[in-house]
Enzyme design. Structure first.
Site, PDB file in Angstrom:
ATOM      1  N   GLN A 115       0.790  -1.271   0.016  1.00 34.77           N
ATOM      2  CA  GLN A 115      -0.010  -0.091  -0.059  1.00 34.77           C
ATOM      3  C   GLN A 115       0.844   1.211   0.007  1.00 34.77           C
ATOM      4  O   GLN A 115       2.072   1.410   0.325  1.00 34.77           O
ATOM      5  CB  GLN A 115      -0.938  -0.020   1.051  1.00 34.77           C
ATOM      6  CG  GLN A 115      -1.888  -1.153   1.268  1.00 34.77           C
ATOM      7  CD  GLN A 115      -2.742  -0.924   2.731  1.00 34.77           C
ATOM      8  OE1 GLN A 115      -2.608  -1.853   3.402  1.00 34.77           O
ATOM      9  NE2 GLN A 115      -3.436   0.093   2.508  1.00 34.77           N
ATOM     10  N   HIS A 116       0.306   2.375  -0.238  1.00 31.96           N
ATOM     11  CA  HIS A 116       0.760   3.646  -0.011  1.00 31.96           C
ATOM     12  C   HIS A 116       1.904   4.164  -0.795  1.00 31.96           C
ATOM     13  O   HIS A 116       1.950   5.379  -1.085  1.00 31.96           O
ATOM     14  CB  HIS A 116       1.392   4.040   1.602  1.00 31.96           C
ATOM     15  CG  HIS A 116       0.492   3.177   2.349  1.00 31.96           C
ATOM     16  ND1 HIS A 116      -0.844   3.437   2.572  1.00 31.96           N
ATOM     17  CD2 HIS A 116       0.852   2.385   3.331  1.00 31.96           C
ATOM     18  CE1 HIS A 116      -1.414   2.832   3.820  1.00 31.96           C
ATOM     19  NE2 HIS A 116      -0.516   2.168   3.971  1.00 31.96           N
ATOM     20  N   ASP A 174      -2.464  -4.900  -0.062  1.00 30.65           N
ATOM     21  CA  ASP A 174      -2.223  -6.263   0.023  1.00 30.65           C
ATOM     22  C   ASP A 174      -3.089  -6.800   1.263  1.00 30.65           C
ATOM     23  O   ASP A 174      -3.438  -7.886   1.285  1.00 30.65           O
ATOM     24  CB  ASP A 174      -0.603  -6.361   0.363  1.00 30.65           C
ATOM     25  CG  ASP A 174      -0.146  -5.564   1.291  1.00 30.65           C
ATOM     26  OD1 ASP A 174       1.080  -5.389   1.406  1.00 30.65           O
ATOM     27  OD2 ASP A 174      -0.746  -4.584   1.746  1.00 30.65           O
TER      28      ASP A 174
HETATM   29  O1  LIG Z   1       2.085   0.024   5.060  1.00 32.38           O
HETATM   30  C1  LIG Z   1       1.350  -1.231   4.944  1.00 32.38           C
HETATM   31  C2  LIG Z   1      -0.098  -1.271   5.385  1.00 32.38           C
HETATM   32  O2  LIG Z   1      -0.539  -0.040   5.952  1.00 32.38           O
HETATM   33  C3  LIG Z   1       1.991  -2.578   4.739  1.00 32.38           C
HETATM   34  O3  LIG Z   1       1.262  -3.655   5.003  1.00 32.38           O
HETATM   35  C4  LIG Z   1       2.401  -2.333   3.211  1.00 32.38           C
HETATM   36  O4  LIG Z   1       1.116  -2.767   2.451  1.00 32.38           O
HETATM   37  C5  LIG Z   1       3.527  -3.422   2.816  1.00 32.38           C
HETATM   38  O5  LIG Z   1       3.094  -4.585   3.033  1.00 32.38           O
HETATM   39  P1  LIG Z   1       4.026  -6.104   2.723  1.00 32.38           P
HETATM   40  O6  LIG Z   1       5.022  -5.818   1.685  1.00 32.38           O
HETATM   41  O7  LIG Z   1       4.663  -6.049   4.110  1.00 32.38           O
HETATM   42  O8  LIG Z   1       3.412  -7.092   2.477  1.00 32.38           O
END
Ligand SMILES: O=C(CO)[C@@H](O)[C@H](O)COP(=O)(O)O
Ligand SMILES: Nc1ncnc2c1ncn2[C@@H]1O[C@H](COP(=O)(O)OP(=O)(O)O)[C@@H](O)[C@H]1O
Length: 494
Positions: free
Chosen positions: A71-72, A255
């Protein structure tokens, strides 16, 4: 037997699963690594997607595809569809000061009032992870790049757009059609300028907040699709070439929403994801508005809310332990299980990359209780496992404090495969721990969404396919309060 594909373009790698649309049976899969770092040229995501697709045996026979993603991340595109600069990822903390500024500004100078105002507006108090803070950083640190921004997308949006055949002239068959960008509620809800519950629950962009950050809002934002709404079709050179009409594209998801869909999470379920990020998540009909910032009130991929407590330091804390001890994952687990619960007082506060929850972007890790008796490989291994899990246990407490019910806990993500992590989790959380069958639950959720889109295309209003999730084992609770007591005693000394 139509086939569907689910993609997880996550921090460390791209994972693809191809599944039977009706039964969810896994047919084949593939993966490819991403470069390390907190900023990355999105072309590495495209290259990894292409490699993972080839590793999976190609995607010509899939009838639908959807992309789940980290995300983000800020993917800034110019008018020609070119990436303005490397994407700043969720785990990049350079926009921490920008986040604090935006919080104060929305509170007319009062940080506490501003925190609650952001939580009320978009479900989250700003921290460096959120996209909107990265736009403020871009405005102030790289004004020339900020001036070139014609569209803002998230990682999963951008990869979906490329899979559809769009992109810069000369490197895409369909060219830079920015208004073809699409996204979904769950990932949009992590930007800081989308209110998933606004417009009477339909969701709406808060362009006023985008303008507050970037200084203007005349940029293209991806169209937000419904949970089973198709966002066009994959370009036949990428997927679906052998399928009549080509492969439908799902809206995709952040995700964690993808994992929730992959697990079939219901109210009362808690997922604890141990990937690059550590995430404690729960679904609910409506989101929280936690002005403390401990809980993010995002949207899930089904039309409900998804509450998250997210740490910056999870699986890579164990990677760091492996590097120091020069062992593989199996030996690290064996060592950690040699030391007792509480590691005889050796405690790691694992803020190795700063920390997001609690919001301490400039913190470092600290090791407490070093004595001759605890200066062993086993104690060090155990302290890393316990410290990582204690940060997540604090997140579960924060969810409980928001009234989120906790009935079933499931452990997923790369580090969840560790037997030491599994056993120590029963001691740190003091709850039974469900271990789903090993799998890529983000990609599985994306595949389930693709199957949902496929079903809805011929039967509008169809429900998501009811694929079953197997809990392979449930470990009994083994509460050891000393572990969290020791951690709490030193956590705030950083
Ligand atoms: O920042 C967040 C949720 O707010 C993280 O969950 C990212 O989405 C990264 O996910 P992974 O790569 O660790 O699965
Ligand atoms: N058995 C294991 N024990 C500990 N860590 C593991 C194990 N297997 C994988 N990992 C770690 O999990 C991480 C990858 O997990 P993953 O969920 O794919 O991450 P992300 O989704 O953030 O890319 C890596 O840091 C890897 O070292």
């Amino acid at each position: 037997m139509p086939l569907v594909a689910g993609v997880d373009t996550s921090t460390q790698s791209c994972k693809i699963v191809v599944r039977d649309a009706e039964t969810g049976r896994l047919v084949r899969s593939g993966s490819a690594k991403h470069p390390d770092g907190t900023e990355i040229d999105p072309r590495h995501w495209w290259d990894a997607f292409d490699a993972a697709a080839r590793d999976a045996g190609g995607l010509d026979d899939v009838a639908a595809l959807a992309v789940g993603g980290q995300q983000h991340g800020l993917v800034a595109l110019d008018a020609q569809g070119r990436v303005v600069r490397d994407a700043l990822l969720w785990n990049d903390t350079r926009s921490a000061a920008a986040a604090a500024d935006l919080v104060r500004e929305l509170g007319d100078g009062d940080a506490d009032a501003g925190a609650q105002a952001w939580a009320d507006a978009v479900g989250s108090v700003l921290v460096a992870s959120l996209t909107v803070t990265k736009l403020r950083w871009l405005r102030d640190a790289e004004p020339e790049n900020a001036a070139r921004v014609a569209a803002v997308a998230l990682p999963h949006d951008w990869l979906t757009w490329r899979i559809a055949g769009y992109g810069p002239e000369g490197s895409s068959p369909l060219g830079p059609q920015l208004d073809a960008l699409v996204t979904d509620r769950s990932d949009a809800s992590g930007t800081g300028y989308y209110d998933a519950q606004g417009a009477d629950g339909a969701g709406e962009y808060r362009r006023d907040l985008l303008r507050l950050a970037l200084g203007r809002d005349d940029v293209v934002l991806p169209r937000v699709l419904g949970p089973a709404e198709a966002g066009g079709r994959a370009h036949p050179s990428v997927a679906g070439a052998d399928v009549d009409g080509g492969a439908l594209l799902g809206p995709g998801a952040g995700d964690n929403a993808g994992a929730s869909l992959g697990l079939g999470m219901q109210t009362g379920d808690i997922a604890i994801s141990l990937g690059t990020s550590g995430v404690v998540s729960a679904v609910a009909p409506t989101r929280t508005a936690d002005g403390s910032g401990a809980i993010n009130g995002f949207a899930d991929a089904t039309g409900n809310a998804l509450m998250l407590a997210v740490t910056l330091n999870a699986a890579r804390v164990l990677d760091a332990a492996r590097a120091v001890l020069d062992v593989d994952v199996d030996e690290l687990a064996r060592l950690a299980l040699e030391a007792p619960a509480g590691s005889d007082g050796l405690v790691l506060v694992p803020y190795l990359e700063g920390e997001r929850t609690p919001n301490r972007p400039d913190a470092t890790g600290t090791l407490h209780g070093i004595r001759l008796a605890t200066s062993t490989r086993a104690h060090l291994a155990r302290a890393h496992v316990e410290g990582m899990l204690c940060g997540l246990a604090d997140g579960l407490d924060a969810l409980r404090a928001q009234g989120v019910p906790v009935e079933r806990v499931m452990l997923i993500g790369g580090a969840a495969q560790s037997p030491a992590v599994q056993q120590v989790a029963t001691q740190v959380f003091g709850l039974p721990i469900g271990i789903p069958a090993p799998g890529e639950y983000v990609a599985d959720g994306a595949a389930r969404q693709a199957a949902w889109v496929l079903a809805a295309a011929s039967a509008p209003g169809a429900d998501a396919p009811s694929w079953s999730t197997t809990i392979a084992r449930t470990l009994d609770a083994d509460p050891r309060p000393v572990v969290r007591e020791q951690y709490a005693a030193v956590r705030d000394l950083v």
